[in-house]
Design a protein around this motif. Structure first.
Motif, PDB file in Angstrom:
ATOM      1  N   LEU A 109       0.815  -1.210   0.000  1.00 10.68           N
ATOM      2  CA  LEU A 109       0.000   0.000   0.000  1.00 10.68           C
ATOM      3  C   LEU A 109       0.855   1.270   0.000  1.00 10.68           C
ATOM      4  O   LEU A 109       0.336   2.352  -0.284  1.00 10.68           O
ATOM      5  N   GLY A 110       2.166   1.174   0.307  1.00  9.72           N
ATOM      6  CA  GLY A 110       3.001   2.354   0.499  1.00  9.72           C
ATOM      7  C   GLY A 110       3.544   2.937  -0.804  1.00  9.72           C
ATOM      8  O   GLY A 110       3.099   2.610  -1.904  1.00  9.72           O
ATOM      9  N   LEU A 111       4.623   3.768  -0.639  1.00  8.18           N
ATOM     10  CA  LEU A 111       5.202   4.492  -1.786  1.00  8.18           C
ATOM     11  C   LEU A 111       5.824   3.547  -2.804  1.00  8.18           C
ATOM     12  O   LEU A 111       5.876   3.861  -4.002  1.00  8.18           O
ATOM     13  N   GLU A 112       6.278   2.379  -2.287  1.00 11.05           N
ATOM     14  CA  GLU A 112       6.863   1.419  -3.225  1.00 11.05           C
ATOM     15  C   GLU A 112       5.775   0.559  -3.871  1.00 11.05           C
ATOM     16  O   GLU A 112       6.071  -0.273  -4.712  1.00 11.05           O
ATOM     17  N   GLY A 113       4.583   0.805  -3.514  1.00 10.78           N
ATOM     18  CA  GLY A 113       3.496  -0.017  -4.053  1.00 10.78           C
ATOM     19  C   GLY A 113       2.389   0.851  -4.605  1.00 10.78           C
ATOM     20  O   GLY A 113       2.613   1.738  -5.447  1.00 10.78           O
ATOM     21  N   ALA A 114       1.177   0.613  -4.087  1.00 11.99           N
ATOM     22  CA  ALA A 114      -0.015   1.251  -4.649  1.00 11.99           C
ATOM     23  C   ALA A 114       0.020   2.762  -4.513  1.00 11.99           C
ATOM     24  O   ALA A 114      -0.371   3.488  -5.445  1.00 11.99           O
ATOM     25  N   GLU A 115       0.498   3.266  -3.357  1.00 12.46           N
ATOM     26  CA  GLU A 115       0.506   4.720  -3.169  1.00 12.46           C
ATOM     27  C   GLU A 115       1.409   5.399  -4.197  1.00 12.46           C
ATOM     28  O   GLU A 115       1.040   6.420  -4.789  1.00 12.46           O
ATOM     29  N   GLY A 116       2.638   4.810  -4.442  1.00 10.06           N
ATOM     30  CA  GLY A 116       3.554   5.415  -5.412  1.00 10.06           C
ATOM     31  C   GLY A 116       2.987   5.355  -6.817  1.00 10.06           C
ATOM     32  O   GLY A 116       3.054   6.336  -7.586  1.00 10.06           O
ATOM     33  N   ALA A 117       2.405   4.191  -7.177  1.00  6.92           N
ATOM     34  CA  ALA A 117       1.876   4.048  -8.538  1.00  6.92           C
ATOM     35  C   ALA A 117       0.717   4.992  -8.762  1.00  6.92           C
ATOM     36  O   ALA A 117       0.614   5.620  -9.842  1.00  6.92           O
ATOM     37  N   GLY A 124       0.229   7.778  -7.224  1.00  3.09           N
ATOM     38  CA  GLY A 124       0.752   9.145  -7.276  1.00  3.09           C
ATOM     39  C   GLY A 124       1.337   9.468  -8.631  1.00  3.09           C
ATOM     40  O   GLY A 124       1.121  10.572  -9.176  1.00  3.09           O
ATOM     41  N   ASP A 125       2.089   8.507  -9.204  1.00  2.00           N
ATOM     42  CA  ASP A 125       2.638   8.720 -10.542  1.00  2.00           C
ATOM     43  C   ASP A 125       1.507   8.913 -11.540  1.00  2.00           C
ATOM     44  O   ASP A 125       1.572   9.796 -12.426  1.00  2.00           O
ATOM     45  N   ALA A 126       0.494   8.073 -11.464  1.00  2.00           N
ATOM     46  CA  ALA A 126      -0.622   8.173 -12.415  1.00  2.00           C
ATOM     47  C   ALA A 126      -1.286   9.525 -12.308  1.00  2.00           C
ATOM     48  O   ALA A 126      -1.654  10.137 -13.335  1.00  2.00           O
ATOM     49  N   ARG A 127      -1.454  10.041 -11.088  1.00  2.00           N
ATOM     50  CA  ARG A 127      -2.110  11.340 -10.951  1.00  2.00           C
ATOM     51  C   ARG A 127      -1.259  12.433 -11.585  1.00  2.00           C
ATOM     52  O   ARG A 127      -1.774  13.323 -12.276  1.00  2.00           O
ATOM     53  N   ARG A 128       0.126  12.415 -11.372  1.00  2.00           N
ATOM     54  CA  ARG A 128       0.984  13.448 -11.950  1.00  2.00           C
ATOM     55  C   ARG A 128       0.927  13.392 -13.474  1.00  2.00           C
ATOM     56  O   ARG A 128       0.896  14.415 -14.154  1.00  2.00           O
ATOM     57  N   TRP A 129       0.952  12.198 -14.029  1.00  3.47           N
ATOM     58  CA  TRP A 129       0.936  12.073 -15.481  1.00  3.47           C
ATOM     59  C   TRP A 129      -0.382  12.593 -16.056  1.00  3.47           C
ATOM     60  O   TRP A 129      -0.387  13.287 -17.078  1.00  3.47           O
ATOM     61  N   LEU A 130      -1.480  12.280 -15.414  1.00 11.96           N
ATOM     62  CA  LEU A 130      -2.765  12.728 -15.942  1.00 11.96           C
ATOM     63  C   LEU A 130      -2.945  14.231 -15.775  1.00 11.96           C
ATOM     64  O   LEU A 130      -3.544  14.899 -16.631  1.00 11.96           O
TER      65      LEU A 130
END
Length: 551
Positions: free
Chosen positions: A234-242, A244-250
């Protein structure tokens, strides 16, 4: 007073109407002529319990009607008002009986019960008959008779009330003592159980909480690795990081997407919020999995102790707290029992003193009433030619009871110097009749408005003694009404009104007739009573002399 008696189809009477008068009314006739039937019929309409076979053979029903004239303030008026019946100066009682024994009664044309008839009877008629001796001769009845003569009803009621209160106080004390003894028998158990429960201090719902905590700690080792992997996923190395990346890209291309990514970005924001809450929950659970290894042992010890104590007392673990409260109450009652016993003992002592005082007042009043009764009896026995006889009301101690502490016995000594004893053992037949007449007169002297009926009260006496009895009955009838059934010519001669009862046989049918006697017929009847079946002129002369003397 009784004015009319109408009898139809009762025993050997087909139809009979009698009109009674004030004063002394005399009924005479040969033995078996039916005089007792008149009393049976009167008793029937008054609700007395007597013989059942009253209906004349072949008749559909028997009927008796009695008419009484009530003076103003007569006690019967109060009985009528209480029963909800018309209260008038003329009282008409009517009662019918079928051969099957069904009885129906009316009072002033209103249906009434046998109980109402008997209540009216108590204030209308006083019967003194051949079967009346047992009550007067029974010492068990003498106390009540003395109380009635002395008008001691209020004192008797007060004594009964004090007795009932004493009994209640004694029972309360005995019950408290029994409870205290029972609790003392288990005092050691109570104190040990309360101490044990107080030391543990069980709480409602605690067993379920401890059991859940124990199972959680037992499974903690197996769950820690999975919970850690879940946190990593669930953390930055997992779902939270992914995410977050998806939100920045969109967000980088959303200004050129003409609003096409707005909904997606909003959903992604919501998902990130939910993800954050999920992370927090998992972290809290992960913290809960961290515990002192000794805590598992402590939790298990308390859980097992709770369950063991519940089994010991036969209750559910959640009920231990309530059990403790109940045992503490018992222990408090035990500790305060001595004080309760002392209070109840004091109340019982007060009740005993109150009863003793009420009983003492009643005893003193009975002693005064006994003196008055003895004096009244002495005044009555003189005119009955028993001036040398002594009547004594003896009062002796008796076991305490609702009616006091006295035993009352009527005794007589028929001759000076002779020992006193019970009426039925000391007096002869003739003496007993006169004692009973005197006693009944004294006991009913204050009963206003009563029609007094004497059924052969003069049996066993004759000559001057019978004349004395008749004169006492005549004096008793002055200002009132007395009905006398008699075989004594001396008593019959003193009557103000005289009826002859005779039995007639026509074919196989026997009927009883009652005929009012005019002066001539009365001479013949008194002569018959003097001479027997063969009435001579000498007997008539003796009857005329007797009737003349009676005047």
């Amino acid at each position: 007073m009784l004015r009319h008696l109408d009898i139809r189809d009762m025993l050997i009477i087909d139809r009979l109407e009698l009109a009674f008068q004030p004063g002394l009314n005399v009924l005479t006739g040969e033995t078996g002529a039916g005089k007792s039937i008149l009393l049976d019929a009167l008793g029937f309409v008054l609700g007395w319990r007597g013989r059942a076979d009253l209906v004349r053979s072949g008749a559909e029903q028997g009927e008796v009607v009695a008419e009484f004239q009530l003076a103003p303030g007569h006690p019967a008026l109060g009985v009528l008002e209480e029963a909800g019946l018309p209260a008038e100066e003329t009282l008409i009682l009517r009662r019918v009986n079928t051969p099957e024994g069904r009885k129906t009664a009316w009072v002033n044309d209103r249906r009434a019960s046998g109980e109402v008839l008997r209540a009216l009877s108590d204030v209308l008629v006083e019967l003194h008959g051949q079967q009346d001796d047992r009550g007067l001769l029974d010492p068990r009845q003498h106390r009540a008779m003395l109380d009635g003569h002395g008008a001691l009803g209020d004192l008797v009621a007060a004594t009964r009330g004090a007795w009932a209160e004493q009994r209640r106080a004694d029972k309360a004390l005995q019950a408290a003592e029994a409870r205290l003894a029972e609790m003392r028998a288990e005092e050691e158990f109570l104190r040990h159980a309360v101490a044990e429960l107080d030391a543990l201090d069980p709480q409602p719902g605690e067993e379920e909480t401890l059991d859940a905590r124990r199972r959680l700690m037992q499974a903690a080792e197996r769950m820690r690795a999975d919970v850690a992997r879940a946190l990593a996923a669930l953390g930055l190395e997992g779902a939270e990081g992914a995410m977050g990346d998806a939100r920045r890209w969109l967000e980088g291309v959303s200004d050129r997407a003409e609003g096409g990514l707005d909904a997606a970005l909003s959903a992604l924001e919501r998902a990130l919020v939910e993800l954050t809450e999920a992370q927090a929950g998992v972290e809290r659970f992960a913290e809960a999995l961290e515990f002192n290894p000794a805590e598992l042992e402590e939790t298990e010890d308390r859980l097992f102790t709770l369950r063991a104590l519940a089994r010991k007392h036969g209750v559910a673990p959640d009920d231990l707290a309530g059990l403790a409260d109940g045992l503490r109450e018992k222990l408090a009652a035990l500790d305060g029992g001595a004080g309760e016993i002392a209070g109840l003992a004091a109340a019982a002592d007060r009740a005993a003193r109150a009863y003793a005082e009420a009983a003492a007042r009643l005893t003193a009043a009975r002693a005064e009433a006994a003196v008055r009764l003895d004096a009244a009896m002495a005044a009555e026995l003189g005119p009955l030619r028993m001036e040398r006889a002594v009547f004594t009301t003896e009062i002796a101690p008796a076991p305490p009871g609702p009616d006091g502490v006295d035993a009352v016995t009527f005794t007589v000594a028929t001759n000076p110097g002779a020992p006193a004893g019970p009426l039925n053992r000391i007096a002869s037949g003739g003496e007993l009749s006169r004692f009973l007449l005197a006693l009944k007169v004294c006991l009913t002297a204050d009963d206003s408005g009563l029609t007094m009926i004497f059924d052969e009260i003069d049996r066993g006496v004759g000559g001057a003694t019978a004349d004395a009895v008749g004169r006492r009955l005549k004096a008793l009838a002055d200002g009132g009404q007395v009905l006398v059934v008699t075989h004594s010519p001396q008593v019959a001669a003193l009557g103000a009104h005289h009826w002859r009862v005779a039995k007639e046989v026509a074919g196989e049918v026997t009927r009883s007739r009652v005929v009012p006697l005019d002066p001539t017929a009365r001479v013949d009847e008194v002569a018959r009573m003097l001479a027997g079946d063969t009435v001579t002129e000498a007997a008539r002369e003796a009857a005329r002399a007797l009737l003349g003397t009676a005047r």
